[in-house]
Scaffold this motif. Structure first.
Motif, PDB file in Angstrom:
ATOM      1  N   ALA A  38       0.835  -1.041   0.087  1.00 12.50           N
ATOM      2  CA  ALA A  38       0.010  -0.108  -0.125  1.00 12.50           C
ATOM      3  C   ALA A  38       0.858   1.086   0.031  1.00 12.50           C
ATOM      4  N   SER A  39       1.955   1.266   0.808  1.00 14.42           N
ATOM      5  CA  SER A  39       2.973   2.434   0.755  1.00 14.42           C
ATOM      6  C   SER A  39       3.554   2.580  -0.495  1.00 14.42           C
ATOM      7  N   GLY A  40       3.871   1.292  -1.411  1.00 15.83           N
ATOM      8  CA  GLY A  40       4.463   1.740  -2.510  1.00 15.83           C
ATOM      9  C   GLY A  40       3.447   2.217  -3.643  1.00 15.83           C
ATOM     10  N   TYR A  41       2.184   1.843  -3.327  1.00 17.09           N
ATOM     11  CA  TYR A  41       1.190   2.279  -4.281  1.00 17.09           C
ATOM     12  C   TYR A  41       0.995   3.747  -4.072  1.00 17.09           C
ATOM     13  N   ALA A  42       1.029   4.164  -2.904  1.00 20.56           N
ATOM     14  CA  ALA A  42       0.728   5.661  -2.578  1.00 20.56           C
ATOM     15  C   ALA A  42       1.888   6.484  -2.825  1.00 20.56           C
ATOM     16  N   VAL A  43       3.083   5.968  -2.924  1.00 22.04           N
ATOM     17  CA  VAL A  43       4.316   6.571  -3.487  1.00 22.04           C
ATOM     18  C   VAL A  43       4.204   6.721  -4.938  1.00 22.04           C
ATOM     19  N   TYR A  44       3.808   5.663  -5.622  1.00 22.05           N
ATOM     20  CA  TYR A  44       3.866   5.661  -7.173  1.00 22.05           C
ATOM     21  C   TYR A  44       2.611   6.670  -7.389  1.00 22.05           C
ATOM     22  N   THR A  45       1.611   6.700  -6.848  1.00 24.36           N
ATOM     23  CA  THR A  45       0.627   7.386  -7.431  1.00 24.36           C
ATOM     24  C   THR A  45       0.873   8.866  -7.079  1.00 24.36           C
ATOM     25  N   HIS A  47       3.774  10.430  -7.464  1.00 24.52           N
ATOM     26  CA  HIS A  47       4.677  10.490  -8.315  1.00 24.52           C
ATOM     27  C   HIS A  47       4.034  10.719  -9.724  1.00 24.52           C
ATOM     28  N   THR A  48       2.987   9.792  -9.980  1.00 26.81           N
ATOM     29  CA  THR A  48       2.464   9.921 -11.289  1.00 26.81           C
ATOM     30  C   THR A  48       1.405  11.190 -11.508  1.00 26.81           C
ATOM     31  N   GLU A  52       1.927  14.086 -14.095  1.00 26.37           N
ATOM     32  CA  GLU A  52       0.870  14.476 -14.967  1.00 26.37           C
ATOM     33  C   GLU A  52       0.293  15.882 -14.856  1.00 26.37           C
ATOM     34  N   GLY A  53       0.182  16.368 -13.584  1.00 26.73           N
ATOM     35  CA  GLY A  53      -0.177  17.887 -13.392  1.00 26.73           C
ATOM     36  C   GLY A  53       1.041  18.818 -14.086  1.00 26.73           C
ATOM     37  N   ALA A  54       2.326  18.277 -13.966  1.00 32.01           N
ATOM     38  CA  ALA A  54       3.473  19.240 -14.849  1.00 32.01           C
ATOM     39  C   ALA A  54       2.857  19.225 -16.324  1.00 32.01           C
ATOM     40  N   LYS A  55       2.455  17.828 -16.514  1.00 28.68           N
ATOM     41  CA  LYS A  55       2.404  17.896 -18.104  1.00 28.68           C
ATOM     42  C   LYS A  55       1.052  18.828 -18.661  1.00 28.68           C
ATOM     43  N   THR A  56      -0.083  18.804 -17.597  1.00 29.73           N
ATOM     44  CA  THR A  56      -1.000  19.579 -18.182  1.00 29.73           C
ATOM     45  C   THR A  56      -0.663  21.116 -17.969  1.00 29.73           C
ATOM     46  N   VAL A  73      -5.890  11.963 -10.967  1.00 29.85           N
ATOM     47  CA  VAL A  73      -4.874  10.964 -10.523  1.00 29.85           C
ATOM     48  C   VAL A  73      -5.013  10.173  -9.115  1.00 29.85           C
ATOM     49  N   ILE A  74      -4.965  11.133  -8.372  1.00 25.51           N
ATOM     50  CA  ILE A  74      -5.053  10.461  -6.931  1.00 25.51           C
ATOM     51  C   ILE A  74      -6.310   9.736  -6.599  1.00 25.51           C
ATOM     52  N   GLY A  75      -7.412  10.572  -7.160  1.00 23.13           N
ATOM     53  CA  GLY A  75      -8.842   9.667  -6.898  1.00 23.13           C
ATOM     54  C   GLY A  75      -9.279   9.467  -5.706  1.00 23.13           C
ATOM     55  N   THR A  76      -9.981   8.830  -5.247  1.00 18.74           N
ATOM     56  CA  THR A  76     -10.661   8.488  -3.991  1.00 18.74           C
ATOM     57  C   THR A  76      -9.992   7.149  -3.426  1.00 18.74           C
ATOM     58  N   SER A  77      -8.807   7.207  -3.392  1.00 15.57           N
ATOM     59  CA  SER A  77      -8.015   6.137  -2.812  1.00 15.57           C
ATOM     60  C   SER A  77      -7.974   6.187  -1.095  1.00 15.57           C
ATOM     61  N   SER A  78      -7.990   5.061  -0.661  1.00  9.91           N
ATOM     62  CA  SER A  78      -7.984   5.039   0.810  1.00  9.91           C
ATOM     63  C   SER A  78      -6.674   4.819   1.430  1.00  9.91           C
ATOM     64  N   VAL A  79      -5.476   4.900   0.716  1.00  9.67           N
ATOM     65  CA  VAL A  79      -4.294   4.903   1.285  1.00  9.67           C
ATOM     66  C   VAL A  79      -3.622   6.318   0.709  1.00  9.67           C
ATOM     67  N   LEU A  80      -4.000   7.186   0.074  1.00  9.42           N
ATOM     68  CA  LEU A  80      -3.492   8.504  -0.182  1.00  9.42           C
ATOM     69  C   LEU A  80      -4.762   9.546  -0.415  1.00  9.42           C
ATOM     70  N   ASN A  81      -4.244  10.615   0.454  1.00 10.67           N
ATOM     71  CA  ASN A  81      -5.229  11.846   0.225  1.00 10.67           C
ATOM     72  C   ASN A  81      -4.501  12.931  -0.163  1.00 10.67           C
ATOM     73  N   TYR A  82      -5.333  13.662  -1.075  1.00  9.03           N
ATOM     74  CA  TYR A  82      -4.741  15.026  -1.359  1.00  9.03           C
ATOM     75  C   TYR A  82      -4.731  16.001  -0.616  1.00  9.03           C
ATOM     76  N   GLU A  83      -3.394  16.859  -0.505  1.00  4.36           N
ATOM     77  CA  GLU A  83      -3.617  17.842   0.529  1.00  4.36           C
ATOM     78  C   GLU A  83      -3.393  19.274  -0.372  1.00  4.36           C
ATOM     79  N   ARG A  84      -2.342  19.459  -1.065  1.00  9.57           N
ATOM     80  CA  ARG A  84      -2.239  20.815  -1.817  1.00  9.57           C
ATOM     81  C   ARG A  84      -1.250  20.293  -3.159  1.00  9.57           C
ATOM     82  N   MET A  85      -1.412  21.537  -3.985  1.00 11.79           N
ATOM     83  CA  MET A  85      -0.628  21.422  -4.944  1.00 11.79           C
ATOM     84  C   MET A  85      -0.094  22.952  -5.286  1.00 11.79           C
TER      85      MET A  85
END
Length: 132
Positions: A38-45, A47-48, A52-56, A73-85
């Motif tokens: 789950a931690s690996g998934y959060a780090v990968y997400t 990063h992605t 993607e935000g930089a591309k946009t 990209v982050i979506g509604t994951s239970s392991v990662l919550n968006y804070e800010r950009m």
């Protein structure tokens, strides 16, 4: 008396007892393994999401669209919550740095403790604006 001694020396069922002794360690091993995945998934997400935000942003030069892309990209994951950009320009030729911050909550922690033990993640991407 010989019957009792014979029963004590028999090893039938010994494997079952040994397995029961090891079972908690197997259980903990798989819980830890699941948390690592789950931690690996959060780090990968995250990063992605930053990429993607930089591309946009490099194509549209619109911070709101870039933030929407990151949130998508982050979506509604239970392991990662968006804070800010945040986007900061590095120099005048269009190079910028995009920072995405999120919180990675641990899987096997009770819900009332998740906010206290969440791990802060941040990812920075450097890119350049393509459209003027």
């Amino acid at each position: 008396m010989k019957k009792w001694m014979k029963k004590i020396r028999e090893e039938e069922g010994a494997i079952s007892l040994e397995f029961l002794g090891i079972l908690p360690f197997f259980f903990m091993f798989f819980l830890i393994l699941w948390q690592v995945v789950a931690s690996g998934y959060a780090v990968y997400t995250i990063h992605t999401a930053a990429n993607e935000g930089a591309k946009t942003y490099s194509i549209t030069r619109n911070i709101d669209k870039a933030e929407d892309t990151v949130k998508e990209v982050i979506g509604t994951s239970s392991v990662l919550n968006y804070e800010r950009m945040n986007v900061e320009y590095i120099n005048s030729d269009g190079r910028f740095e995009l920072l995405v911050e999120g919180k990675h909550s641990l899987i096997f922690v009770p819900d009332q403790w998740k906010s206290d033990v969440a791990i802060d993640l941040e990812e920075t991407t450097v890119s350049q604006v393509l459209v003027e």
